[in-house]
Design a protein around this motif. Structure first.
Motif, short mmCIF file in Angstrom:
data_model
loop_
_atom_site.label_atom_id
_atom_site.label_comp_id
_atom_site.label_asym_id
_atom_site.label_seq_id
_atom_site.Cartn_x
_atom_site.Cartn_y
_atom_site.Cartn_z
N LEU A 104 -38.86 10.67 120.04
CA LEU A 104 -39.91 11.27 119.22
C LEU A 104 -40.74 10.16 118.59
O LEU A 104 -40.22 9.10 118.27
CB LEU A 104 -39.30 12.13 118.10
CG LEU A 104 -38.51 13.35 118.55
CD1 LEU A 104 -37.90 14.03 117.33
CD2 LEU A 104 -39.38 14.31 119.31
N GLN A 105 -42.03 10.41 118.43
CA GLN A 105 -42.88 9.43 117.77
C GLN A 105 -43.83 10.17 116.84
O GLN A 105 -44.38 11.21 117.19
CB GLN A 105 -43.65 8.60 118.78
CG GLN A 105 -44.34 7.42 118.11
CD GLN A 105 -44.81 6.36 119.07
OE1 GLN A 105 -44.89 6.57 120.27
NE2 GLN A 105 -45.15 5.21 118.54
N ALA A 106 -44.02 9.60 115.64
CA ALA A 106 -44.94 10.17 114.65
C ALA A 106 -46.30 9.48 114.77
O ALA A 106 -46.38 8.28 115.01
CB ALA A 106 -44.38 9.99 113.24
N ASP A 129 -43.39 20.43 119.22
CA ASP A 129 -44.38 19.72 118.42
C ASP A 129 -44.22 20.13 116.96
O ASP A 129 -43.86 21.27 116.64
CB ASP A 129 -45.81 20.04 118.85
CG ASP A 129 -46.25 19.31 120.11
OD1 ASP A 129 -45.45 18.54 120.66
OD2 ASP A 129 -47.39 19.53 120.54
N TRP A 130 -44.53 19.19 116.07
CA TRP A 130 -44.55 19.42 114.64
C TRP A 130 -45.84 18.80 114.14
O TRP A 130 -46.13 17.64 114.44
CB TRP A 130 -43.34 18.77 113.99
CG TRP A 130 -43.28 18.93 112.49
CD1 TRP A 130 -42.70 19.95 111.80
CD2 TRP A 130 -43.83 18.03 111.52
NE1 TRP A 130 -42.85 19.75 110.45
CE2 TRP A 130 -43.54 18.57 110.25
CE3 TRP A 130 -44.53 16.84 111.58
CZ2 TRP A 130 -43.93 17.96 109.07
CZ3 TRP A 130 -44.92 16.22 110.40
CH2 TRP A 130 -44.61 16.79 109.16
N ILE A 131 -46.63 19.56 113.37
CA ILE A 131 -47.93 19.08 112.87
C ILE A 131 -48.04 19.42 111.39
O ILE A 131 -47.73 20.54 110.97
CB ILE A 131 -49.10 19.74 113.65
CG1 ILE A 131 -49.04 19.32 115.12
CG2 ILE A 131 -50.43 19.39 113.03
CD1 ILE A 131 -50.02 20.07 116.02
N GLY A 176 -48.60 14.20 113.25
CA GLY A 176 -47.94 14.93 114.33
C GLY A 176 -46.71 14.19 114.79
O GLY A 176 -46.69 12.96 114.84
N ILE A 177 -45.68 14.93 115.10
CA ILE A 177 -44.49 14.36 115.72
C ILE A 177 -44.37 14.99 117.09
O ILE A 177 -44.29 16.21 117.23
CB ILE A 177 -43.22 14.62 114.87
CG1 ILE A 177 -43.37 13.97 113.50
CG2 ILE A 177 -41.98 14.09 115.59
CD1 ILE A 177 -42.23 14.25 112.54
N GLN A 183 -46.76 13.49 123.80
CA GLN A 183 -47.57 12.30 123.65
C GLN A 183 -48.49 12.11 124.85
O GLN A 183 -49.66 11.81 124.71
CB GLN A 183 -46.69 11.05 123.49
CG GLN A 183 -45.97 11.00 122.17
CD GLN A 183 -45.02 9.83 122.11
OE1 GLN A 183 -45.36 8.73 122.50
NE2 GLN A 183 -43.81 10.08 121.62
N ARG A 184 -47.91 12.31 126.05
CA ARG A 184 -48.74 12.15 127.26
C ARG A 184 -49.87 13.16 127.27
O ARG A 184 -50.99 12.84 127.59
CB ARG A 184 -47.87 12.33 128.51
CG ARG A 184 -47.11 11.08 128.89
CD ARG A 184 -46.53 11.18 130.29
NE ARG A 184 -45.59 12.27 130.45
CZ ARG A 184 -44.31 12.21 130.10
NH1 ARG A 184 -43.83 11.12 129.55
NH2 ARG A 184 -43.53 13.25 130.29
#
Length: 189
Positions: A104-106, A129-131, A176-177, A183-184
């Motif tokens: 995961l990346q923020a 997704d988390w926003i 966003g996480i 991400q892509r």
């Protein structure tokens, strides 16, 4: 380094790390420490037992104290220093280093005004997704739902649901996480 790592294993590891950090060859360190290159090679590889009298010469050859050679490597700088990524009209600032949190990346994202029109076919992909909206109003289409997310509100959803987000009435800043698939899709299209 593990808590149970033996001192000799730690010194061997630190020898390799410090030599690599300084761009030194085995021959250069051996010459500076006044020991045979084959002895240094066997010390690093664990094929020769490390003697206490080796420590001062090896530390001096690497430009560190004996304590630094025996001790753990310093903790890496925790700051995230990656540059913003521009994709289309959106800009993203990474808030985590690659590989953190199990893939995961923020990200902090700026969705500019004029990003109101979704594609004809909404994307679907593996993941979650988390926003969180910092400022502005975010339009989120999630399956059949057309939502407006206000500042201070968060959304979380399965990305197997067709989805898209854009700006309403001006730019939107959000956190966003995303997993690797998100991400892509969200950051590299």
């Amino acid at each position: 380094m593990t808590a149970n790592e033996a001192v000799d294993a730690r010194v061997r590891r630190r020898l390799r790390e410090l030599r690599a950090e300084r761009g030194l060859t085995l021959a250069q360190v051996a010459e500076r420490a006044h020991i045979d290159i084959s002895t240094l090679s066997r010390l690093e590889a664990g094929k020769r037992r490390l003697a206490l009298d080796h420590l001062p010469a090896l530390a001096a050859a690497l430009g560190v104290s004996a304590d630094e050679l025996v001790g753990a490597a310093p903790a890496p700088d925790p700051r995230v220093r990656a540059k913003p990524v521009k994709m289309g009209r959106m800009t993203a600032w990474p808030l985590t280093n690659r590989g953190a949190a199990g893939g995961l990346q923020a990200w902090k994202l700026l969705v500019p005004a004029g990003s109101e029109d979704p594609p004809d076919e909404l994307p679907v992909h593996e993941g979650h997704d988390w926003i969180y909206v910092l400022s502005g109003r975010l339009r989120l289409i999630l399956g059949e739902k057309d939502l407006v997310i206000e500042p201070g509100e968060a959304v979380e959803f399965s990305t197997w649901t067709p989805h898209w987000f854009g700006a309403v009435d001006g730019p939107v800043e959000l956190i966003g996480i995303f997993g690797p698939q998100g991400q892509r899709l969200h950051l590299h299209d």
